[in-house]
Scaffold this motif. Sequence first.
Motif, PDB file in Angstrom:
ATOM      1  N   LYS A  23      79.737  67.377  33.735  1.00  0.00           N
ATOM      2  CA  LYS A  23      79.943  66.395  33.000  1.00  0.00           C
ATOM      3  C   LYS A  23      80.004  66.461  31.408  1.00  0.00           C
ATOM      4  CE  LYS A  23      77.023  62.177  31.633  1.00  0.00           C
ATOM      5  NZ  LYS A  23      75.546  61.447  31.865  1.00  0.00           N
ATOM      6  N   LYS A  31      80.160  64.812  43.411  1.00  0.00           N
ATOM      7  CA  LYS A  31      79.524  64.985  41.844  1.00  0.00           C
ATOM      8  C   LYS A  31      79.013  66.295  41.832  1.00  0.00           C
ATOM      9  CE  LYS A  31      76.999  61.398  42.101  1.00  0.00           C
ATOM     10  NZ  LYS A  31      76.004  60.315  41.995  1.00  0.00           N
ATOM     11  N   ILE A  46      76.931  58.695  36.749  1.00  0.00           N
ATOM     12  CA  ILE A  46      76.657  60.025  36.205  1.00  0.00           C
ATOM     13  C   ILE A  46      76.050  59.962  34.701  1.00  0.00           C
ATOM     14  CG2 ILE A  46      77.814  61.338  37.747  1.00  0.00           C
ATOM     15  CD1 ILE A  46      80.043  61.687  35.512  1.00  0.00           C
TER      16      ILE A  46
END
Length: 570
Positions: A529, A524, A570
């Motif tokens: 995002k 991640k 997320i």
Amino acid sequence: MEKIKRLRQILSREKIDGYIIPKNDEFFGEYVFADNDRLKYISNFSGSFGFALILNDKNYLFIDGRYTLQAKKQCSKHFNVITLPNKKIYNFLKKKKYTIGFDPKLFTQKMINTFFKNIFKFKPINSNLIDEIWKRKIKIIYKKFYLLPKNSVDNHNFKINKIVSALKKNGADYLWITASENNAWLLNIRGEDSNYSPIPNSHSLIDNKGRIIFFCDLKKVSPDIKIKLKKIRFVSINSIDDLLLKIKRKKFIIDKNTCSLLFEKSILRNNKILNFEDPIYYEKAIKNKREIDNIKKVHYHDGVALTKYLFWVKKNFYKRKITEISGSNKLYKLRKKNKNFKSLSFPTISGTGPNGSIIHYKASKKTNRKLKKGDIYLVDSGGQYNFGTTDVTRTISLKNSNKRIKNIFTRVLKGHIAVANFNLKRNSTGSQIDKKARKFLKQIGLNYSHGTGHGVGYFLNVHEGPHAISQYNKINLKEGMILSNEPGYYETNKFGIRIENLIYIKREKNKNYFENLTMVPIDKDLINKNLLNKSEIKWLNNYHMAVFNILKNSMNKFEILELKQACSAI
């Protein structure tokens, strides 16, 4: 180079203008032992695909896009490196009327037609010219073949009946099976004739009544195999030519991918070859429920090893010296802890910084880099286990803060998710899916030079056809097929990114869809995002939830915290 000078002296003796040297040995497997790697000997190129053409005044090395950078680094001093299919051989050599020598044991008609059709006059030479100049001791391995347990695969008689039905349907008297992995599948035999694949080097002949002659080194056939496969006739591999020449006026199916010109000529002397593919490729590609269940177990064990390794790297790379080689050795030891681990399924690709941009990179003492802050690290690796084969790539951040790298990584991830979520229909093919995988990179003018996915064997070859996710593959994708899902991006001398899971086609409620086999967190720290839509975020969170639930019981108290963090939403 002295060895090329010596080879050129032989060209005049044989009255030829050049000589071609392939990567493969006479069994046409993907990996060859070092003492059979004639291409590496003559060119220094160590990749798994390629061939050299030595002429009196020039040398060419032909490779595909996976190996462009590697070949230029290893060979450009003495060879013109040509990437196929971007550049056509015809364009370089069309003006000359060359007579080119080759070893007919190492080439198929398909290879000649694909790469050299109508360019040269070819002259088969039955002694290998590289062997004349390369004086070495060839190490002979006498490790015995063995049978898979009955409860892990379909019975060999069941498989034989399927192939007999295919022969009858196509009006064939014989199938000449030259691919060792196809013989392995048919009779549930495995061996140790490759460092990375449990294949038994062999050929076999099956007729339309189900009678089989199995040609191999008889020293590798145990009494147990002869007892359990009592209807199979085991014959020395040196007897093939004599036996083929005795068969007359029959119709054969051959494997155009692995039947050498030498064998094809022997068959054609008295028989007809039908225009059908070896049916084993397609049958082998469809894994049954028992095999899929075993493969899932294998991926769990493999996921534990790789996840522990990635946590170790992230925690330690800035405290201690971890290099590409010491890192891959650590990962190998973690895999070896599992009692079902047999070997790696291919040489581990462990590349950091600029080395990551070499698609099939293999670290050496000369190129070995230390993992250091600010870089990204790509590790592509896999294992052979009882009973399954794995292949997985992860790219992780070594405290990298480059926004462009994160944006590209996220676009690679979007392509990966697009493959995983592809709406499979009855006639879906890999070429349709390949376009979806590249879409998000192409939006910003980027791409990658390898296919998006390949088939994978059941405790067999890590690269297996006939299906694939690639530009030209038109094979219909069916329930039970396993594929890799591995889009990437590579910036020369800077960095490389690849995200690879193995997936299989599951059928439920009259619908086919992809399900993940690989269970390893995706980093991640490299994701932007803001570039993901709601559906993609949902996929990633669901995938990480599955990874956490599957791996959590195999982690110690420190690792469980890391796993929780790596798999958090997320």
